[in-house]
Design an enzyme around this catalytic site. Structure first.
Site, short mmCIF file in Angstrom:
data_model
loop_
_atom_site.label_atom_id
_atom_site.label_comp_id
_atom_site.label_asym_id
_atom_site.label_seq_id
_atom_site.Cartn_x
_atom_site.Cartn_y
_atom_site.Cartn_z
N GLU A 1 0.88 -1.19 0.26
CA GLU A 1 -0.46 -0.22 -0.07
C GLU A 1 0.61 1.28 -0.25
OE1 GLU A 1 -2.25 -0.38 3.64
OE2 GLU A 1 -0.50 0.74 4.94
N HIS B 1 -5.03 3.33 7.31
CA HIS B 1 -3.97 2.20 8.48
C HIS B 1 -2.52 3.23 8.60
CE1 HIS B 1 -4.20 -1.08 6.63
NE2 HIS B 1 -5.07 -1.24 7.85
N LEU C 1 9.01 -2.40 -9.07
CA LEU C 1 8.42 -4.45 -8.21
C LEU C 1 8.45 -4.31 -10.00
CD1 LEU C 1 5.58 -3.95 -5.37
CD2 LEU C 1 7.61 -5.34 -5.47
N ALA D 1 11.68 -5.28 -11.03
CA ALA D 1 12.94 -6.12 -10.67
C ALA D 1 11.94 -7.44 -10.77
CB ALA D 1 12.45 -5.39 -8.79
N SER E 1 -4.35 -2.83 -12.66
CA SER E 1 -4.78 -2.69 -11.57
C SER E 1 -5.00 -3.39 -11.16
CB SER E 1 -5.76 -1.70 -12.38
OG SER E 1 -6.95 -2.91 -12.80
#
Length: 587
Positions: free
Chosen positions: A210, A252, A271, A274, A281
């Site tokens: 997130e 959070h 990401l 990598a 989405s």
């Protein structure tokens, strides 16, 4: 719920606390819980150290304490040699405290889930804390048997959603962890992905990150370094933050938009670069998981196992009752009160209504004993009886026993009960007996002399007649007060008149065979029940036989017994010992 047997993983021995072996251990408290179809008793202890001592094979501690004490209790748990994992459920744990816990855990090679975690689940084996939700959700997500996916997320709520998604798109999870949404979680996304790399049952990894923080970049480094070679499907939520003109704080503590590299877009791009499989989405996440899963099946890396039927999970009785699928007989019946509403009711009258009309103890007795709103003259008579019978000095057996018990150092309840247990036919129980026998005599049409002689032939003394001190020339003032009140206010005193006629006959035999207070109350209660016009004959018969009237003496005398107990404690009286010279020692 019952699960298939499987060798526990990193978090796998928490279930040891549920074993039947623990039931052989002596402990002071326990909590009843369902474990599958059966109830088990989970022992409770006064400290973590004590719990660990009794259960050395348990290696997971679930900390349900509030944020105020989560630090101290978690630190104590981490210092126990057998505890390897601590799940901290509380939200709002100060970041400074969390950093200290993380440092302690890292030095000891231990794992922290949370703070603000719902825990984790190892499918087909166990779950930690509230992970995976209800039994219905566990079945829907196929968590009753292991799948092939290792899953990790910050969000507990989204974990439950992804368990369902993964069950639809693949064969379900092998293990799922929610690390918690705080800015400094005790373990990171990459920590668990690195674990999954070394668990043979995990064939692919799904990560839900997130916005906010830099946790996802540790996963990027692990992928770039080749430390994780299993396929990773990852998505970082929060891409909508770019639509806002100012910094956005999501649900959070750690989910807030900050620098550009903390955005969801930047993390997703890193990401992807990598080597992780990143959908376009969130809506594309499920088909992406399915595509990667199908490729692993096609390559033979995953061999889908036949889906076993879910274990039978008994339905909770309360839920089945609400749904109308079962009906259960009640085990207790109450016809005098109801405490299910906004306020308790006495025979249908709410507590506030009773207070508004100035209800007394006698009104409560009328509603709870006789299920009637008795007229004022009747409640006043009950109040008089309570006052007149409240005490009869320290020498009668009930008061004496209470005093001796109190002086032995016992508590108020024990002392009171000691005195109440002496109430019987020779002390206090004569009210019921007087009412029963006077009622029988009047209904049979016996003359007073016939009644007394009949009782004599039966070998029964007439209850309510006779007094150790009072006599024909030294009347009991209590009896006189009750008689005067009844003659002024009762519509009828037929039973009292009969009792006085009986007294006239017994006084011919001895001067102390007078109508005593028990006999007077018994006779007047018969007059009351017959004269108020509220009770049928069968109901009056029940009242006299069940013990209502003796209950009045018990209630009244309890006032005096409590007084004697408190008096002895206030005076600090020592242990009572009966004097030798008052005992006849003989063979």
């Amino acid at each position: 719920m019952p699960t298939s047997p499987r060798t526990p993983g990193r978090y796998g021995q928490a279930g040891q606390l549920f074993s039947k072996q623990t039931q052989a251990i002596f402990y002071n408290w326990f909590q009843k819980v369902f474990f599958g179809p059966e109830e088990v008793a989970i022992p409770q202890y006064g400290s973590i150290a004590e719990a660990v001592e009794h259960h050395p094979r348990a290696d997971v501690l679930i900390n349900m304490s509030s944020f105020r004490s989560a630090f101290e209790s978690s630190l104590e748990a981490l210092q126990q040699p057998t505890i390897r994992t601590v799940a901290i459920i509380a939200e709002g744990v100060p970041e400074r405290d969390t950093k200290k816990l993380i440092a302690v855990a890292q030095r000891a090679n231990k794992v922290i889930l949370g703070p603000a975690t719902v825990g984790g689940v190892q499918a087909g084996a166990f779950k930690v804390a509230d992970a995976a939700g209800t039994l219905d959700n566990i079945i829907a997500c196929k968590l009753y048997r292991p799948g092939s996916v290792g899953f990790v997320s910050k969000s507990g709520g989204m974990s439950n959603e992804l368990y369902n998604v993964i069950a639809r798109a693949a064969d379900g999870i092998y293990e799922g962890i929610a690390i918690g949404g705080d800015a400094y979680p005790g373990s990171t996304l990459s920590d668990h992905c690195l674990r999954y790399q070394h668990i043979p049952g995990v064939k692919m990894i799904v990560v839900l990150g997130e916005i906010g923080g830099r946790d996802e970049y540790s996963l990027v480094k692990a992928l770039e370094a080749g430390a994780i070679t299993k396929p990773v499907v990852a998505w970082v939520s929060g891409t909508c933050a770019t639509l806002f003109q100012t910094e956005v704080q999501f649900g959070h503590a750690g989910a807030k938009s900050g620098g550009a590299d903390e955005s969801a877009q930047a993390k997703n791009a890193a990401l992807r670069a990598a080597g992780a499989v990143v959908p376009d989405s969130f809506e594309d996440l499920e088909p992406t998981i399915k595509r990667v899963y199908d490729e692993l099946v096609g390559a033979g890396t995953i061999v889908p196992a036949p889906l076993p039927p879910p274990p039978s999970v008994p339905e909770d009785l309360a839920a089945a009752k609400r749904a109308g699928r079962v009906r259960v007989p009640t085990h207790i019946v109450s016809s005098i009160c109801d405490d299910r509403g906004e306020e308790p009711t006495f025979n249908g009258e709410s507590m506030s209504a009773l207070m508004e009309r100035g209800a007394t103890v006698a009104d409560a007795i009328g509603l709870l004993w006789f299920k009637r709103r008795l007229p004022p003259y009747a409640t006043r008579f009950i109040e008089m009886c309570v006052v007149l019978c409240a005490d009869h000095g320290p020498c009668v057996s009930g008061a004496h026993n209470t005093i001796v018990t109190a002086r032995a150092g016992k508590d108020l309840i024990s002392s009171l009960v000691s005195g109440l247990l002496t109430i019987g036919p020779r002390f206090g129980g004569a009210i019921d007996g007087a009412a029963q026998h006077f009622k029988e005599a009047v209904e049979q049409g016996w003359e007073p002399d016939e009644f007394v002689e009949t009782m004599k032939r039966r070998g029964v003394r007439v209850p309510g007649i006779g007094h150790r001190i009072k006599s024909k020339d030294n009347r009991d003032k209590r009896v006189e007060l009750l008689q005067r009140y009844a003659r002024e206010r009762f519509p009828s005193t037929r039973f009292l008149d009969y009792a006085i006629e009986v007294e006239g006959y017994t006084l011919q035999k001895a001067a102390n065979l007078v109508l005593n207070v028990d006999g007077c109350i018994g006779a007047l209660f018969l007059d009351l029940l017959h004269s108020v016009g509220m009770f049928a004959k069968a109901e009056i018969d029940d009242i006299v036989q069940i013990g209502y009237l003796n209950g009045l003496f018990v209630l009244a005398r309890a006032i005096g017994l409590i007084g004697h107990c408190l008096d002895q404690k206030r005076l600090g009286q020592p242990l009572y010992r009966h004097p030798w010279d008052d005992v006849l020692y003989t063979k």
